[in-house]
Design a protein around this motif. Structure first.
Motif: not given
Length: 342
Positions: A218-226
């Motif tokens: 989980x600590x390697x999943x980074x939500x971000x704008x496109x």
């Protein structure tokens, strides 16, 4: 000159100035249906110029039952994939004698609504629509009776034409290619969590992880704008962590470019330090350094189908799903593998 007190000249004003009938003026403006002598045509054109006449496109659309225009509403035209698809749609519209009116929402839901209402008020013959978020204004468009094709995943219960790529399957394929190199520490830069396409892309990535027996962290999943900035800031967040993934699935091309920039500032290289693949590549992917391994959507074929769907009778809702295309570049580490084998 226009009539005194009139806001704008009419065809009657042009006819009076040219010494012809209103019908002849219409034949000149519409290039038919009856031929006009060249001298008369020149006289009408000169009268149009002199009276500053501008055709009333809305009135013409009402009279003909067609405006010969389509509307296209997109979240943000600065997105390279959206721009390439918009270009393909515009070219296909021109090939079919139509004009495409572009509405760029600038990632604003309020602006998106304003654009839709503006295009509907101009009596467009149909709308292509890719919404800012997962709550599109489909009901407003359907209430107007305007034909519609959604260019993104939406709830099928909304009873609307949909043209899309199976994004979960596409993400699975490109993530599987990355994992085929043997990477075990694999992260992801996702899109905004509330967006359907972001969820689909993560679903495909997770499916590939499960198939290759790689644990999700989980600590390697980074939500971000496109956006490039989204990828850049996601990289900054990742670099502050205690450990770094060895490989990464990135949810679009812009994020990947921003990510690589942030790594370069720390003298980290792709793919030598962190390998990556991305979703929704464009022609730019092959010219980036390193070139990007990505999945691309067949925008020209999709544009042809989108126009055919819009022109078809609207009594039956259509779902058209296209296959993606895997494009191998250097960012996944294929070049490193070849060098090691040599």
């Amino acid at each position: 000159m226009a009539r005194p007190g009139s806001d704008r000249a009419t065809r009657a004003d042009v006819a009076r100035e040219a010494g012809t009938s209103v019908a002849v003026v219409s034949y000149v403006i519409n290039n038919g249906p009856r031929p006009v002598a060249e001298a008369t045509r020149r006289r009408v054109l000169e009268a149009i110029k002199k009276t500053d006449y501008r055709p009333n496109s809305l009135a013409r659309a009402l009279a003909l039952g067609s405006s010969r225009t389509y509307g296209l509403v997109v979240p943000n035209i600065s997105n390279a994939f959206i721009a390439s698809f918009a270009h393909a749609l515009q070219q296909e519209a021109l090939n079919n004698g139509m004009v495409m009116l572009l509405g760029d929402a600038g990632d604003s839901r309020q602006r998106e609504l304003e654009l839709i209402n503006s295009l509907l008020s101009q009596q467009v013959d149909g709308l292509f629509y890719n919404s800012v978020d997962r709550h599109p204004y489909i009901d407003i468009i359907q209430a107007s009776g305007t034909p519609l094709v959604m260019l993104d995943r939406v709830d099928p219960a909304l009873n609307v034409n949909i043209l899309r790529v199976d994004e979960a399957e596409a993400a699975y394929q490109v993530a599987s290619h990355l994992l085929s190199h043997g990477y075990q520490q694999v992260g992801a830069i996702s899109g905004p969590p509330e967006m359907y396409n972001a969820q689909d892309r993560l679903t495909g990535w997770r499916q590939a992880l499960a198939e290759f027996g790689v644990a999700e962290r989980a600590e390697w999943i980074f939500p971000a704008p496109y956006t490039r900035e989204g990828g850049y800031l996601a990289a900054k967040q990742m670099l502050r962590g205690e450990t770094l993934p060895r490989a990464l699935f990135v949810s679009n091309e812009l994020q990947a470019i921003g990510f690589i920039r942030a790594l370069a500032e720390q003298r980290l290289r792709v793919p030598e330090d962190i390998a990556l693949v991305c979703f929704n590549g464009t022609a730019q992917s092959a010219f980036h350094v390193p070139s990007l391994t990505t999945v691309r959507q067949p925008v020209e074929a999709m544009a042809k189908k989108a126009l055919a769907m819009l022109a078809a009778p609207q009594s039956e809702v259509q779902l058209s799903e296209f296959s993606h295309q895997l494009q191998i570049g250097e960012s996944c580490g294929c070049g490193l593998i070849s060098a090691a084998q040599d």
